[in-house]
Design an enzyme around this catalytic site. Structure first.
Site, PDB file in Angstrom:
ATOM      1  N   SER A 178       0.829  -1.198   0.000  1.00  0.00           N
ATOM      2  CA  SER A 178       0.000   0.000   0.000  1.00  0.00           C
ATOM      3  C   SER A 178       0.870   1.257   0.000  1.00  0.00           C
ATOM      4  CB  SER A 178      -0.973  -0.039   1.185  1.00  0.00           C
ATOM      5  OG  SER A 178      -1.996   0.897   1.013  1.00  0.00           O
ATOM      6  N   ASP A 389      -8.811  -4.829  -6.051  1.00  0.00           N
ATOM      7  CA  ASP A 389      -8.357  -3.742  -5.184  1.00  0.00           C
ATOM      8  C   ASP A 389      -8.510  -2.395  -5.881  1.00  0.00           C
ATOM      9  OD1 ASP A 389      -7.188  -2.149  -3.298  1.00  0.00           O
ATOM     10  OD2 ASP A 389      -5.148  -2.886  -3.619  1.00  0.00           O
ATOM     11  N   HIS A 415      -6.059  -6.127  -1.586  1.00  0.00           N
ATOM     12  CA  HIS A 415      -4.926  -5.314  -1.188  1.00  0.00           C
ATOM     13  C   HIS A 415      -3.813  -6.176  -0.599  1.00  0.00           C
ATOM     14  CE1 HIS A 415      -4.023  -1.090  -1.028  1.00  0.00           C
ATOM     15  NE2 HIS A 415      -3.745  -1.081   0.254  1.00  0.00           N
TER      16      HIS A 415
END
Length: 468
Positions: A178, A389, A415
């Site tokens: 991320s 995602d 994710h």
């Protein structure tokens, strides 16, 4: 019923229409990044805290202040003395240890040590006890990258000292998911001499002002009226905060690989003619707030104004980074969004001003100019993204010779699938892929990742042998 209440009811009704027509066919959304993931029932390789004296301002020739930065090390698989060192970056949340995800498999395969550095300001690594806007001036991705570089040098020297040697360099490789995935890519971009390569899992390298692509992973509409009390969210006095909360609750099921948690009860309720609002309210209270661990106060701007250092400070800290650097304003596209049109650019800018004061707003052009966005001119960086995602739209999804990009395609690939497996929250030990709807698809991409890591580590080791 007043105008405000009617608007709220219309927005909520529109949300349920979309949930039933498209979201439960596999699309998604969310304002939450990684901080809630850190609250799940993870198992760790280690939780033993270690400390490093870090420079507060890497860009000032006059300010020499230091602060304590927390880190962890896992040496059980380390091939002494020349094994690689895997630096796993912690992002926008408190870092409670080194999680037992797919990194543990990689450590075994490569005989690697694993080290993790907590991001400045988060968790126990805050330079200040009061998080005023003035004190947050040293919170940025640029400072965080220098933290990693300084830590990398410190740890290598410490290891050399333990092994009674000098001027030896182990091969390093950097990992992140991320925002931490973006830091991983940016670290290789800015400090290529300090790492053999990087893995940017769901790496959001593109700062985005109006992130409409996020909600374009969603669809269309149906449902009745509701009150904040029904959802256990009476503390959210600003309607925009409440509507954000409702949209995020739907998104999380897809972002972290649990679509059935949302779609099964909603689909069954529709077939039975039950009240969709109450069904969704139950989902929020039982799963989003209950099992997943989301907190309503996360969406409360009055809570975000709190400058006292506490366990919930991560909310204020991440919003400062959003409001000053990367934006990711999740505004509704013109059509087919589960997000209310009232959660628009003005809502976000007003939030930034209300929480942090006048003059705090993101200059995304400067961020993308500095790092390159999806045109990042780096090398030896692997980008990976899950097909479900929504954050992949801020990542590099097009491969280039020195920066391969892979998409994991499956119904619950969200994710950080490559390191976390399926679902992505709660943590699956060793990132096992068996619960992914297509384990073969995940395993094939993982094999390609391993081949790249192996190649770049080998190239690093060859250079080190020639220079020694």
């Amino acid at each position: 019923m007043g105008v405000t209440a009617r608007l709220l009811v219309v927005s909520i009704g529109f949300l349920f229409t979309i949930l039933m027509l498209d979201v439960c066919s596999g699309l998604s959304t969310s304002r939450i990044f990684e901080r809630l993931y850190s609250n799940s029932s993870s198992k760790y390789l280690t939780r033993d805290e270690l400390w490093f004296n870090q420079t507060l301002d890497h860009f000032s020739p006059f300010d020499h202040r230091k602060f304590g930065q927390r880190y962890y090390e896992y040496l059980d698989e380390f091939r002494v003395p020349d094994g690689p060192i895997f630096l796993k970056i912690c992002g926008e949340s408190a870092c409670g240890g080194i999680s037992n995800d797919y990194m543990s498999v990689l450590a075994k395969k490569f005989g690697a040590a694993v080290v993790t550095l907590e991001h400045r300001y988060y968790g126990k690594s805050s330079p200040f006890k009061s998080l005023t806007t003035k004190n947050l001036q040293f919170l940025s991705s640029k400072q965080a990258l220098f933290d990693l570089a300084a830590f990398r040098q410190f740890y290598q020297e410490s290891l050399n000292s333990k092994l009674n040697r000098t001027s030896i360099e182990n091969p390093w490789f950097v990992f992140g998911v991320s925002y931490a995935g973006a830091l991983s890519a940016w670290f290789r971009l800015k400090f290529p001499h300090l790492t053999c390569g990087s893995l940017a899992s769901s790496g959001v390298v593109l700062a985005v002002y109006n992130f409409t692509e996020f909600d374009l992973q969603v669809g269309e509409s149906a449902g009745p009226e509701s009150l904040k009390t029904t959802f256990g969210a009476t503390e959210l006095k600003i309607d925009g905060d409440f509507l954000y909360f409702l949209a995020d609750a739907a998104a999380i099921a897809f972002q972290y690989g649990n679509p059935d948690k949302l779609c099964t009860p909603m689909t069954e309720a529709k077939k039975a003619g039950d009240d969709l609002v109450n069904t969704y309210a139950n989902y929020i209270k039982e799963y989003y707030v209950g099992s997943f661990g989301a907190e309503v106060q996360t969406y409360n701007q009055e809570n975000l104004k709190n400058t006292a250092l506490s366990d919930s400070s991560g909310d204020r800290l991440w919003w400062f980074q959003v409001c000053s650097e990367v934006a990711y304003f999740q505004v509704a596209p013109a059509n087919d969004s589960i997000r209310s049109s009232r959660v628009d650019t003005r809502y976000h800018l007003d939030l930034c001003k209300n929480v942090f004061g006048e003059g705090v707003y993101p200059v995304v052009e400067a961020t993308n100019l500095y790092y390159g966005g999806t045109d990042i001119a780096g090398s030896k960086i692997v980008f990976t993204n899950g097909s479900q995602d929504p954050w992949r739209h801020a990542s590099k999804q097009v491969s280039s010779p020195s920066m391969p990009s892979y998409i994991f395609t499956c119904e619950n690939c969200g994710h950080g699938t490559d390191l976390r497996g399926c679902p992505q929250s709660p943590l699956v030990p060793e990132g096992d892929s068996k619960n992914c709807s297509s384990p073969d698809a995940v395993n094939k991409v993982r094999q390609k990742m391993i081949e790249q890591i192996d190649l770049w580590l080998s190239q690093c080791e060859a250079v080190n042998r020639c220079s020694s």
